[in-house]
Every structure is written in C-alpha cells, then in structure tokens.
Design an enzyme around this catalytic site. Structure first.
Site, PDB file in Angstrom:
ATOM      1  N   PRO A  20       0.857  -1.194   0.000  1.00 18.15           N
ATOM      2  CA  PRO A  20       0.000   0.000   0.000  1.00 18.15           C
ATOM      3  C   PRO A  20       0.888   1.238   0.000  1.00 18.15           C
ATOM      4  CG  PRO A  20       0.013  -1.059   2.179  1.00 18.15           C
ATOM      5  CD  PRO A  20       0.847  -1.915   1.270  1.00 18.15           C
ATOM      6  N   MET A  21       0.621   2.172  -0.903  1.00 20.19           N
ATOM      7  CA  MET A  21       1.404   3.423  -0.909  1.00 20.19           C
ATOM      8  C   MET A  21       0.472   4.593  -1.176  1.00 20.19           C
ATOM      9  SD  MET A  21       5.046   2.508  -2.723  1.00 20.19           S
ATOM     10  CE  MET A  21       4.370   1.437  -3.966  1.00 20.19           C
ATOM     11  N   GLN A  76      -6.782  -1.394   2.946  1.00 18.72           N
ATOM     12  CA  GLN A  76      -6.082  -1.091   4.190  1.00 18.72           C
ATOM     13  C   GLN A  76      -6.748   0.068   4.922  1.00 18.72           C
ATOM     14  OE1 GLN A  76      -2.272   1.031   4.757  1.00 18.72           O
ATOM     15  NE2 GLN A  76      -1.456  -0.928   5.454  1.00 18.72           N
ATOM     16  N   CYS A 107       2.504   2.952   9.844  1.00 23.42           N
ATOM     17  CA  CYS A 107       2.760   4.282   9.283  1.00 23.42           C
ATOM     18  C   CYS A 107       3.503   5.150  10.305  1.00 23.42           C
ATOM     19  CB  CYS A 107       1.456   4.967   8.870  1.00 23.42           C
ATOM     20  SG  CYS A 107       1.784   6.606   8.194  1.00 23.42           S
ATOM     21  N   ASN A 208       9.004  -7.281   3.913  1.00 28.26           N
ATOM     22  CA  ASN A 208       8.904  -6.029   3.162  1.00 28.26           C
ATOM     23  C   ASN A 208      10.091  -5.124   3.505  1.00 28.26           C
ATOM     24  OD1 ASN A 208       7.250  -2.994   3.763  1.00 28.26           O
ATOM     25  ND2 ASN A 208       7.589  -3.727   1.704  1.00 28.26           N
ATOM     26  N   ASP A 210      12.965  -2.551   0.878  1.00 31.18           N
ATOM     27  CA  ASP A 210      14.149  -2.454   0.014  1.00 31.18           C
ATOM     28  C   ASP A 210      14.239  -3.528  -1.069  1.00 31.18           C
ATOM     29  OD1 ASP A 210      14.696  -0.398   1.734  1.00 31.18           O
ATOM     30  OD2 ASP A 210      16.380  -1.374   2.738  1.00 31.18           O
ATOM     31  N   GLY A 232       7.255  -2.202  -2.607  1.00 21.82           N
ATOM     32  CA  GLY A 232       6.691  -0.855  -2.665  1.00 21.82           C
ATOM     33  C   GLY A 232       7.433   0.003  -3.672  1.00 21.82           C
ATOM     34  N   ARG A 233       8.440   0.747  -3.165  1.00 18.16           N
ATOM     35  CA  ARG A 233       9.128   1.721  -4.025  1.00 18.16           C
ATOM     36  C   ARG A 233       9.760   1.081  -5.245  1.00 18.16           C
ATOM     37  NH1 ARG A 233      12.648   3.930   0.686  1.00 18.16           N
ATOM     38  NH2 ARG A 233      12.372   1.738   1.201  1.00 18.16           N
TER      39      ARG A 233
END
Ligand SMILES: Cc1cc2nc3c(=O)[nH]c(=O)nc-3n(C[C@H](O)[C@H](O)[C@H](O)COP(=O)(O)O)c2cc1C
Length: 326
Positions: A20-21, A76, A107, A208, A210, A232-233
C-alpha cells in the site's frame, strides 16, 4: 523457487504483493501492474475510516475505485478505535466486497502516530490486539496486519505482537524491516524480519523493505523464511518487477531489459487511466509525482523532466512525453 501463499481462504497466484502506498497505489496504477502479471495481491492505500464511511466527494470515490479485474485486492484501514475500525471493515465488506482487510500498524508519519494510529500501535500491543480482534470478528474475509519491526531499536515489539496477533484471528502479517523512528533511513533489517517469522506461530509472514530486484526478493525469502514478499518503491517506475521476479525465481529465466518503447507505452496508458479516474483536467497535475520515477529509464534529463512537470493540460503532456522519450 517461489513459495505458494495462502492467506486465510485466498490462494494467491504468486507470493509477490504490491505494498500500500498513499498517493500511488490507486486503481490506475494497480490495473497497469495487473496487465503485466506476476503480482499476487495488491492493497489500496491506507484509508481513514471516517472518510470511507462519510460518503460523497470525487477524491474519496477515486480512492475507493476498483473494477472486476482489480482482484485480489486488500483494503487497508488505519486508526486506533477498535469499534470504528470494525465498523469501517464491515462497511467496506458490505459496499465493496473486499478480498481482505488490512490494518495499518506501521505508518510512521507524525500526523498519524501523534493520534496513536499507525506505528504508534507498536508501543501499545494491548490496543493493537483489541483492534485486530474487533476487525477480524467483524468481517467474513481474511484480515491481515502490516507492522514495522518496532517503534525504535529499544522497543522491537514486532515478534511479541506477531505471536499475539496469531491468536486473534489474523490471517497474515506483513513486516517492514525498519522501526517507526527510522522512517525510511538506513536499511530494512532481514534478521529482525526473521524473528517475526519465527514468532508468528504458523501464520504467514510477508517480508517487506528495500526489494528493488528479483535478487533482493530471493534474498528476502531465503534469509528470513518469510512466506511472501511485498514490494513498494521498487515498483514505482518499474512495474515489471513482479513479472521479472516471478520469471526469475519460478522459471529461472534471465530478465531481459524492458525497452524504452514498452516503458513509454506503459507511462502513457498510466496517464490515460489517471485521466479516467480523476478527470482529464486533473491528470497532468496529478501525474507530476510519477515523472521522476519514470524519467531516467526513458532517457529524460532532469531539466526536461522539470519542464514536463509544469504542463497542466493532459493532452499537451501526452504529446510532449511522446516527443521527448522516443
Ligand atoms: C509514498 C509512500 C506511501 C506509503 N503509504 C503507505 C500506506 O498507505 N500504508 C502502508 O501500510 N504503508 C505505506 N507505505 C510504506 C510501504 O507500504 C512499504 O512498507 C515501505 O515503502 C517499504 O517497502 P519498500 O522498501 O518496498 O518501498 C508508503 C510508502 C511510500 C514510499
């Protein structure tokens, strides 16, 4: 080798999950990745229960937008009031038929933790447990929790919390290998993720942090013993990472580089879907944040990217992107 991943009753096609981003993992981005393949599950960005249940508003509708092919999808939610969180999960279940609900306990933003939400729950395991129990009891779909390894290095509470969560109806735990205090500095700690895997008493733990390449995913799986990997990224600007990781780990294929043509086609289709979701007049402005993620691999120089970020008309941006990138 890619392990198969079962979350509650949901058998995922791959154990590779889109993180989730906030501001990024909307319907426009998720659909593009689904077309490329390799992703087993996506999540919405974190949603505020009150805004979800209030109704109305274009922004809210865009945040909640999905479609028949946008499955499986986890929704989420974040907050620290067990009753409100359970009500929101129930509301989502009744109105959106989620495949699963995820609770944000990771978060690190001050405006979130300052209210006791997100990563602040890592310091309050009793409340975290009550929230998870209430949400899991409220809906008939699997409920998952996303954690960091602890609030700070002195309070690495995730293993203890994971053991507790395993006993209250939670179907999987994702753990980002940083503390809340660390935010995005330093490295994601695979050893700390392994401790959570060991503590979680049989429920799947998703590692999760990197993951930027298939090799990173392999290392995460091998060193932590986790059941799946969340990216993610590493997916921003490289939405092929899921398909590349599946091909590499499942079939041993060497990953060929993605051509500029394919990158540009993906980018333009993403811009079009952003227009369809938020309105064509808003798309160019909203797309500004995406350009830095796509620019380098398309050979767009920094000064040119800054110019492109000034365009306000979507059609003009589209034409200029085509002209610049090919
Ligand atoms: C722009 C941005 C927005 C994020 N929003 C959320 C969010 O809404 N909910 C959440 O649980 N994590 C959120 N995260 C954290 C990611 O889900 C993920 O845990 C983190 O980026 C580490 O994974 P990565 O190294 O693969 O990016 C966000 C991260 C970024 C960079």
């Amino acid at each position: 080798m890619l392990p198969s991943l079962l979350i509650g009753s949901i058998q995922l096609e791959t154990c590779l999950l889109l993180a989730p981003m906030a501001g990024y993992t909307d319907f426009a981005f998720r659909s593009g990745i689904r077309d490329l393949g390799g992703m087993g599950l996506a999540y919405t960005e974190m949603l505020n229960p009150r805004s979800v249940m209030q109704g109305g508003g274009l922004k809210r509708e865009a945040l909640l937008a999905t479609g028949p092919s946008d499955r499986p999808l986890g929704w989420q939610i974040y907050g620290s009031d067990p009753v409100l969180m359970a009500e929101c999960a129930c509301f989502l279940w009744e109105t959106r038929q989620p495949d699963l609900i995820d609770i944000n306990m990771g978060c690190p933003q001050r405006k979130i933790t300052g209210r006791g939400d997100g990563a602040a729950l890592l310091r309050n395991p009793g409340l975290a447990h009550r929230i998870a129990t209430a949400v899991a009891a409220a809906v008939p779909v699997p409920v998952t929790v996303k954690l960091r390894i602890g609030w700070d290095t002195g309070q690495r509470t995730a293993p203890g919390l994971a053991a507790e969560l395993a006993s209250c109806g939670i179907s999987a735990i994702t753990v980002h290998g940083r503390t809340g205090k660390q935010k995005y500095t330093g490295h994601s700690d695979t050893e700390a993720i392994r401790e959570v895997v060991e503590a979680a008493q049989g429920i799947p733990v998703i590692g999760n942090g990197d993951i930027m390449s298939p090799q990173d995913a392999k290392t995460m799986l091998e060193t932590t013993g986790c059941a799946g990997v969340m990216i993610g990224r590493g997916a921003l600007g490289n939405p092929w990472i899921f398909q590349q990781t599946e091909d590499s780990l499942k079939h041993g294929k060497i990953v060929p580089p993605v051509s500029r043509r394919r990158r540009l086609d993906f980018l333009l289709a993403h811009l079009d879907r952003t227009g369809a979701l938020y309105g064509i007049d808003n798309a160019a402005k909203l797309f500004r944040k995406w350009l830095p993620h796509y620019a380098a691999a398309l050979g767009i120089s920094k000064p040119r990217m800054v110019e492109l970020m000034q365009y306000r008309e979507t059609e003009k941006l589209r034409l200029e992107l085509k002209r610049t990138a090919v």
